[in-house]
Structure formats: C-alpha cells, structure tokens
Design a protein around this motif. Structure first.
Motif, PDB file in Angstrom:
ATOM      1  N   GLN A 284     112.410  -5.516  33.440  1.00  0.00           N
ATOM      2  CA  GLN A 284     113.276  -4.288  33.842  1.00  0.00           C
ATOM      3  C   GLN A 284     113.398  -3.224  32.241  1.00  0.00           C
ATOM      4  O   GLN A 284     112.732  -1.461  32.979  1.00  0.00           O
ATOM      5  CB  GLN A 284     114.271  -4.257  34.004  1.00  0.00           C
ATOM      6  CG  GLN A 284     114.350  -5.785  35.029  1.00  0.00           C
ATOM      7  CD  GLN A 284     114.174  -5.124  36.335  1.00  0.00           C
ATOM      8  OE1 GLN A 284     114.273  -4.431  36.583  1.00  0.00           O
ATOM      9  NE2 GLN A 284     114.442  -6.250  37.283  1.00  0.00           N
ATOM     10  N   PHE A 285     113.473  -3.361  31.403  1.00  0.00           N
ATOM     11  CA  PHE A 285     113.732  -2.211  30.223  1.00  0.00           C
ATOM     12  C   PHE A 285     111.874  -1.578  30.833  1.00  0.00           C
ATOM     13  O   PHE A 285     112.158  -0.440  30.536  1.00  0.00           O
ATOM     14  CB  PHE A 285     112.975  -2.671  28.822  1.00  0.00           C
ATOM     15  CG  PHE A 285     112.887  -1.857  27.943  1.00  0.00           C
ATOM     16  CD1 PHE A 285     114.034  -1.657  27.324  1.00  0.00           C
ATOM     17  CD2 PHE A 285     111.769  -2.204  26.850  1.00  0.00           C
ATOM     18  CE1 PHE A 285     114.345  -0.822  25.805  1.00  0.00           C
ATOM     19  CE2 PHE A 285     111.650  -1.010  26.178  1.00  0.00           C
ATOM     20  CZ  PHE A 285     112.661   0.120  25.934  1.00  0.00           C
ATOM     21  N   ALA A 286     110.923  -2.381  31.123  1.00  0.00           N
ATOM     22  CA  ALA A 286     109.063  -0.921  30.940  1.00  0.00           C
ATOM     23  C   ALA A 286     109.223  -0.683  32.059  1.00  0.00           C
ATOM     24  O   ALA A 286     109.155   0.650  31.813  1.00  0.00           O
ATOM     25  CB  ALA A 286     108.243  -2.278  31.104  1.00  0.00           C
ATOM     26  N   ALA A 287     110.099  -1.030  33.357  1.00  0.00           N
ATOM     27  CA  ALA A 287     109.737  -0.399  34.139  1.00  0.00           C
ATOM     28  C   ALA A 287     110.756   1.481  34.662  1.00  0.00           C
ATOM     29  O   ALA A 287     110.948   1.736  35.235  1.00  0.00           O
ATOM     30  CB  ALA A 287     110.123  -1.414  34.970  1.00  0.00           C
TER      31      ALA A 287
ATOM     32  N   GLN B  81     120.164   8.596  35.738  1.00  0.00           N
ATOM     33  CA  GLN B  81     120.883   9.495  36.984  1.00  0.00           C
ATOM     34  C   GLN B  81     120.080  11.121  37.133  1.00  0.00           C
ATOM     35  O   GLN B  81     119.281  11.019  38.630  1.00  0.00           O
ATOM     36  CB  GLN B  81     121.995  10.051  36.663  1.00  0.00           C
ATOM     37  CG  GLN B  81     123.473   9.037  36.905  1.00  0.00           C
ATOM     38  CD  GLN B  81     124.381   9.750  36.118  1.00  0.00           C
ATOM     39  OE1 GLN B  81     124.736  10.852  35.759  1.00  0.00           O
ATOM     40  NE2 GLN B  81     125.382   9.100  35.733  1.00  0.00           N
ATOM     41  N   LEU B  82     119.017  11.405  36.151  1.00  0.00           N
ATOM     42  CA  LEU B  82     117.932  12.364  36.328  1.00  0.00           C
ATOM     43  C   LEU B  82     116.787  12.267  36.794  1.00  0.00           C
ATOM     44  O   LEU B  82     116.286  12.991  37.390  1.00  0.00           O
ATOM     45  CB  LEU B  82     117.110  12.540  35.390  1.00  0.00           C
ATOM     46  CG  LEU B  82     118.542  13.069  34.013  1.00  0.00           C
ATOM     47  CD1 LEU B  82     118.200  14.089  32.857  1.00  0.00           C
ATOM     48  CD2 LEU B  82     119.243  15.133  34.695  1.00  0.00           C
TER      49      LEU B  82
ATOM     50  N   GLN C  79     108.252  16.168  27.805  1.00  0.00           N
ATOM     51  CA  GLN C  79     109.072  17.097  27.529  1.00  0.00           C
ATOM     52  C   GLN C  79     110.148  16.632  29.003  1.00  0.00           C
ATOM     53  O   GLN C  79     110.403  16.424  30.398  1.00  0.00           O
ATOM     54  CB  GLN C  79     109.734  18.190  28.507  1.00  0.00           C
ATOM     55  CG  GLN C  79     111.197  18.528  28.440  1.00  0.00           C
ATOM     56  CD  GLN C  79     110.931  20.480  28.247  1.00  0.00           C
ATOM     57  OE1 GLN C  79     110.945  21.184  27.570  1.00  0.00           O
ATOM     58  NE2 GLN C  79     112.085  21.128  28.684  1.00  0.00           N
ATOM     59  N   THR C  80     110.274  15.107  29.205  1.00  0.00           N
ATOM     60  CA  THR C  80     111.077  13.939  29.867  1.00  0.00           C
ATOM     61  C   THR C  80     112.202  13.914  30.041  1.00  0.00           C
ATOM     62  O   THR C  80     112.329  13.852  28.564  1.00  0.00           O
ATOM     63  CB  THR C  80     109.559  13.439  30.169  1.00  0.00           C
ATOM     64  OG1 THR C  80     109.778  11.902  28.715  1.00  0.00           O
ATOM     65  CG2 THR C  80     108.276  13.829  30.344  1.00  0.00           C
ATOM     66  N   ALA C  81     113.090  12.626  30.723  1.00  0.00           N
ATOM     67  CA  ALA C  81     114.125  11.998  30.661  1.00  0.00           C
ATOM     68  C   ALA C  81     113.902  11.219  29.203  1.00  0.00           C
ATOM     69  O   ALA C  81     114.130  10.564  28.345  1.00  0.00           O
ATOM     70  CB  ALA C  81     114.075  11.397  31.854  1.00  0.00           C
ATOM     71  N   TYR C  82     112.719  10.649  29.396  1.00  0.00           N
ATOM     72  CA  TYR C  82     111.855   9.463  27.597  1.00  0.00           C
ATOM     73  C   TYR C  82     112.321   9.969  26.901  1.00  0.00           C
ATOM     74  O   TYR C  82     112.975   9.473  25.621  1.00  0.00           O
ATOM     75  CB  TYR C  82     110.985   8.620  28.367  1.00  0.00           C
ATOM     76  CG  TYR C  82     110.256   8.018  27.410  1.00  0.00           C
ATOM     77  CD1 TYR C  82     110.871   7.105  27.549  1.00  0.00           C
ATOM     78  CD2 TYR C  82     109.442   7.921  26.705  1.00  0.00           C
ATOM     79  CE1 TYR C  82     110.335   5.700  26.996  1.00  0.00           C
ATOM     80  CE2 TYR C  82     108.774   6.725  26.009  1.00  0.00           C
ATOM     81  CZ  TYR C  82     109.174   5.671  25.921  1.00  0.00           C
ATOM     82  OH  TYR C  82     109.061   4.374  24.908  1.00  0.00           O
TER      83      TYR C  82
ATOM     84  N   LEU D 186     111.457   6.948  33.150  1.00  0.00           N
ATOM     85  CA  LEU D 186     111.525   8.208  32.727  1.00  0.00           C
ATOM     86  C   LEU D 186     111.139   8.958  31.533  1.00  0.00           C
ATOM     87  O   LEU D 186     111.487  10.287  31.475  1.00  0.00           O
ATOM     88  CB  LEU D 186     112.891   7.194  31.583  1.00  0.00           C
ATOM     89  CG  LEU D 186     114.223   6.908  32.389  1.00  0.00           C
ATOM     90  CD1 LEU D 186     115.120   6.521  30.543  1.00  0.00           C
ATOM     91  CD2 LEU D 186     114.516   7.577  32.857  1.00  0.00           C
ATOM     92  N   ALA D 187     109.365   8.185  31.977  1.00  0.00           N
ATOM     93  CA  ALA D 187     109.264   8.787  31.407  1.00  0.00           C
ATOM     94  C   ALA D 187     107.544   9.737  31.994  1.00  0.00           C
ATOM     95  O   ALA D 187     107.346  10.631  31.844  1.00  0.00           O
ATOM     96  CB  ALA D 187     107.535   7.942  30.504  1.00  0.00           C
ATOM     97  N   ARG D 188     107.735   9.133  33.563  1.00  0.00           N
ATOM     98  CA  ARG D 188     107.279   9.586  34.552  1.00  0.00           C
ATOM     99  C   ARG D 188     108.401  10.969  35.247  1.00  0.00           C
ATOM    100  O   ARG D 188     108.035  11.446  36.303  1.00  0.00           O
ATOM    101  CB  ARG D 188     106.989   9.629  35.650  1.00  0.00           C
ATOM    102  CG  ARG D 188     105.673   8.798  35.250  1.00  0.00           C
ATOM    103  CD  ARG D 188     105.341   7.334  35.730  1.00  0.00           C
ATOM    104  NE  ARG D 188     104.170   6.709  35.179  1.00  0.00           N
ATOM    105  CZ  ARG D 188     103.678   5.412  35.738  1.00  0.00           C
ATOM    106  NH1 ARG D 188     104.302   5.113  38.121  1.00  0.00           N
ATOM    107  NH2 ARG D 188     102.576   4.634  35.233  1.00  0.00           N
ATOM    108  N   THR D 189     109.723  11.346  34.358  1.00  0.00           N
ATOM    109  CA  THR D 189     110.823  12.268  34.699  1.00  0.00           C
ATOM    110  C   THR D 189     111.034  13.793  34.309  1.00  0.00           C
ATOM    111  O   THR D 189     111.351  13.812  32.646  1.00  0.00           O
ATOM    112  CB  THR D 189     112.229  11.742  34.913  1.00  0.00           C
ATOM    113  OG1 THR D 189     111.857  10.765  35.650  1.00  0.00           O
ATOM    114  CG2 THR D 189     112.882  12.952  35.383  1.00  0.00           C
ATOM    115  N   GLU D 190     110.216  14.569  34.158  1.00  0.00           N
ATOM    116  CA  GLU D 190     110.766  15.136  33.732  1.00  0.00           C
ATOM    117  C   GLU D 190     111.950  16.298  33.438  1.00  0.00           C
ATOM    118  O   GLU D 190     112.302  16.513  34.741  1.00  0.00           O
ATOM    119  CB  GLU D 190     108.905  16.605  33.692  1.00  0.00           C
ATOM    120  CG  GLU D 190     107.943  16.204  33.650  1.00  0.00           C
ATOM    121  CD  GLU D 190     106.964  17.325  34.469  1.00  0.00           C
ATOM    122  OE1 GLU D 190     107.433  18.529  34.747  1.00  0.00           O
ATOM    123  OE2 GLU D 190     105.817  17.537  33.986  1.00  0.00           O
ATOM    124  N   ILE D 191     111.597  16.826  32.691  1.00  0.00           N
ATOM    125  CA  ILE D 191     113.666  17.314  32.951  1.00  0.00           C
ATOM    126  C   ILE D 191     113.178  18.560  32.236  1.00  0.00           C
ATOM    127  O   ILE D 191     112.245  19.330  31.159  1.00  0.00           O
ATOM    128  CB  ILE D 191     114.603  16.798  31.885  1.00  0.00           C
ATOM    129  CG1 ILE D 191     113.885  16.713  30.857  1.00  0.00           C
ATOM    130  CG2 ILE D 191     114.516  15.425  32.982  1.00  0.00           C
ATOM    131  CD1 ILE D 191     115.160  15.673  29.668  1.00  0.00           C
TER     132      ILE D 191
END
Length: 401
Positions: A284-287, A397-398, A344-347, A292-297
C-alpha cells in the motif's frame, strides 16, 4: 571425602567479587593513560579518539568511589570504558558507538556493544513515616540489576520485559534467527532502549519513473521507567536523505504496543496480524507514494498544504508570524531540492514536509542530549507521526482533485 574450608571459600569468592568490581575502573583508567579520554571537570570527561571523538560524558560513582554509571551528554548512555552504549552496522547516530561494518547476527555481542547487557528487576516502593519505613503495596520501583540505579516507579502488576526479549521478539516476528541487527542502544540511563533490523527486500516508488528506493526497518522500543509500553514499529526509511517515512497508509497499521505484564512478548501472532509486516503495509505504501510521484502540483498547492498543517490565526502574535515565515522559507528550500530530483509533484511536497520535520523543525533537547541526538530519537520514537500522516492525507487529496 572432601572437606571444604568455608572461610577460605568465602574469602576467595569475595576476592573475585572485589576484582570484578575493580575491572571497570582499570579499563577506564587505561583509556585515560592511553590518551583516549581526559578529565574536563570533577565528574566530566571528553573522548579524544575514535568514533566518539569530541563527545563528553558524566561519571557517577557510589559511596566507595567506584563507577556506578556513565551517561553521555549526547543523550546516549556510556559504558565503563568510556565508550558509547550504542551498536550500529554503519556509522549511524552521527558517528557514535561501536560500529561493525555489515552488522552481526550475534545477540550477545550486540547486547555487550550497545550497553544493553543488563536486566531490570523490581523492588518494593518504601517511604519513611515518623521514623519508620513503610511499604507502598500498590507500587514498586524498576532498577537495573547490574548497578541498582532506579529507572522508574510502576504498579504492582508491572513485569519487566528484558532487553534480550526485544531481540528474540524481532527474530520470532520475522520468523528468522539469522537476522542482522541494524542498531541498538540505550537512552536516559537505561530507561529507554531501542533495537532495529532491516528487512531484506527494499520498496521501490514509481519503478518506471523516478525509481526511488525506500528501505524498510522494524524497530523495538522498550521503556523501563513505567512511562511507556513495549512497542514495535514499521519504519520506511529513505537513505538518500535519511527521512523517516512513517505514516498511516490507508488501513495499514505501523505500530504495535503492549503493556509490561507477564507473558507480554508471547503474543507474536497478534503482533504479526496487527502490523501486517511487509506484504500489506509496504504494498500500500508503494502504491500511494507512486500515485503522489505522478501528481504534478503548483507551488500554490504546496503553500495551501503548509497553511493547513500549520494554521495561523489572523490575530496571531508577531513572534508566531515570524516563525511561520521562517518555516515557509525552510520548506520552500527543501521542496525546491526535492522537486529538482523527482519533479514538482505531490511526492516531492511530502518529502519536503517529512524532511523538514526530521531535520529542520526546532527541537528543545533535554539537558542530557545534543540537538542531533534529540532529532534522531524523535524520528525513532515517532514524535511527528501524526503530522506526517496528516501531510500524507493532504497530498492524496491533491491526487484526487
């Protein structure tokens, strides 16, 4: 028939006891004579060589003048020879302690090197009243069996969980008896001890993208003072920046604790079920981290998250406003560093927040600790777990906007 001279036997046994008591004194004096340790005050000493160079410690002695306890001023305990009561498989904890490159599987060796080779016993809680000693039947004291130093006041049903039991608990928990011990040590005179192992398989975040590696650890933290439980925690750790990534992931539990009672450490099955060790938690952690790593913010999203985590009222004092501005500057700097590495991601935002909590947030260490050791202890004990979990949920949430 063999006749034993009781007086002679007693004298020989007493001589052995006296010799054993003098041995730590000789070892300590030998270090002084070799120029490895020097006195800097009435009971203060400084280490001049080795991993512990520059560290200071305090030596307390009993009425006969013999060494009773050595307490490092960094917060880690000391041993009779003036070295630090800490074992590590690599130069962790800021280079302190007894380092065995690659680690060891030998419990006895780690107990000795880490200063955990002592047992804890309980004695009646007594007090003086009108010239006579009375016993408090509902309480007792925990004391070190090797020195008699008091560790805490506990209830009458309290049963000490010994240091060795912590090692055996971890072995049984992972069903392996050849585990390599990562680190072990003692804090606050033996009131709190810690042991950790590294799981053999690492966790990869976004394998097809940033390919960030996270190392999974399991740590036992045991409290002998009566102010804490025997607890086991799953601790994801990023070696690149030494961040502790311990936060709640969906329904996975990262911490298991039990009170000090008879038979406490026999509940291995319950610990395994609750922790869900590597499979459930780390999948679950990795998923979630990959998402997050694929979510740009945008930088504004990052600032909104900070405002939610550290809210500031409109009528806040000037001091709080100044502190908030300094925090924002520090977080922006860490975020810029992370964003340059993983985008520049949520990660990157979550990494910046955990990095700030682990390395930059102001700490007021106890008098016996350096700030660095206070930070390491806070990370190990999970002082900021709740804030990290909140940040993790905020970043998720982002992802779902």
């Amino acid at each position: 028939m063999t006749i034993t001279d009781v007086n002679a036997a007693f004298a020989a046994e007493k001589a052995e006891q006296i010799e054993a008591a003098r041995e730590p004194e000789r070892a300590f004096q030998a270090r002084i004579d070799r120029g490895e340790v020097r006195m800097i005050g009435a009971d203060q000493y400084e280490v001049l060589t080795g991993w512990d160079q520059g560290e200071t410690f305090t030596v307390s002695r009993n009425a006969e003048g013999r060494i009773q306890q050595i307490l490092g001023n960094h917060g880690l305990d000391g041993r009779a020879d003036g070295t630090i009561a800490l074992y590590a498989s690599s130069p962790a904890w800021h280079g302190l302690g007894q380092i065995i490159p690659g680690g060891t599987t030998d419990i006895d060796e780690v107990l000795r090197l880490s200063g955990l080779d002592f047992e804890v016993t309980t004695v009646p809680a007594k007090y003086e009243w009108q010239g006579r000693m009375r016993e408090h039947t509902d309480q007792q004291h925990t004391v070190r069996a090797d020195t008699g130093v008091a560790l805490g006041a506990v209830g009458s049903r309290y049963t000490p969980i010994q240091n060795r039991a912590g090692f055996e608990f971890l072995q049984e928990l992972v069903s392996r008896y050849d585990v390599v011990w990562e680190s072990a040590g003692s804090l606050r005179g033996g009131k709190r001890v810690f042991i950790s192992i590294r799981l053999p398989e690492s966790v990869t975040v976004d394998a097809e993208g940033i390919n960030d590696v996270v190392v999974p650890y399991i740590a036992v933290i045991n409290d002998h003072s009566g102010n804490g439980q025997f607890q086991c925690v799953v601790t994801p750790w990023r070696p690149a920046c030494a961040n502790t990534e311990r936060f709640a992931v969906r329904d996975a539990v990262t911490r298991w604790a039990i009170r000090h009672t008879a038979g406490a450490t026999s509940q291995i099955k319950e610990a395994r079920r609750t922790l869900g060790l590597s499979s459930h938690y780390f999948e679950q952690f990795a998923a979630e981290e990959t998402a997050l790593a694929r979510t740009e913010i945008a930088i504004a999203d990052f600032h909104h998250a900070i405002a939610d985590l550290w809210p500031l009222d409109e009528d806040s004092s000037k001091r709080k406003q100044t502190n908030q501005a300094a925090r924002l500057d520090a977080l922006n700097e860490v975020f810029a560093t992370e964003a340059a590495r993983v985008g520049q991601t949520a990660y990157a935002a979550e990494r910046a927040i955990t990095g700030y909590l682990d390395h930059l947030t102001p700490r007021r260490p106890p008098q016996s600790m350096t700030e660095e050791i206070a930070r390491a202890t806070a990370s190990l004990e999970g002082a900021d777990d709740e804030m990290k979990s909140k940040a993790h949920r905020r970043m998720l949430q982002l992802r779902t906007r």
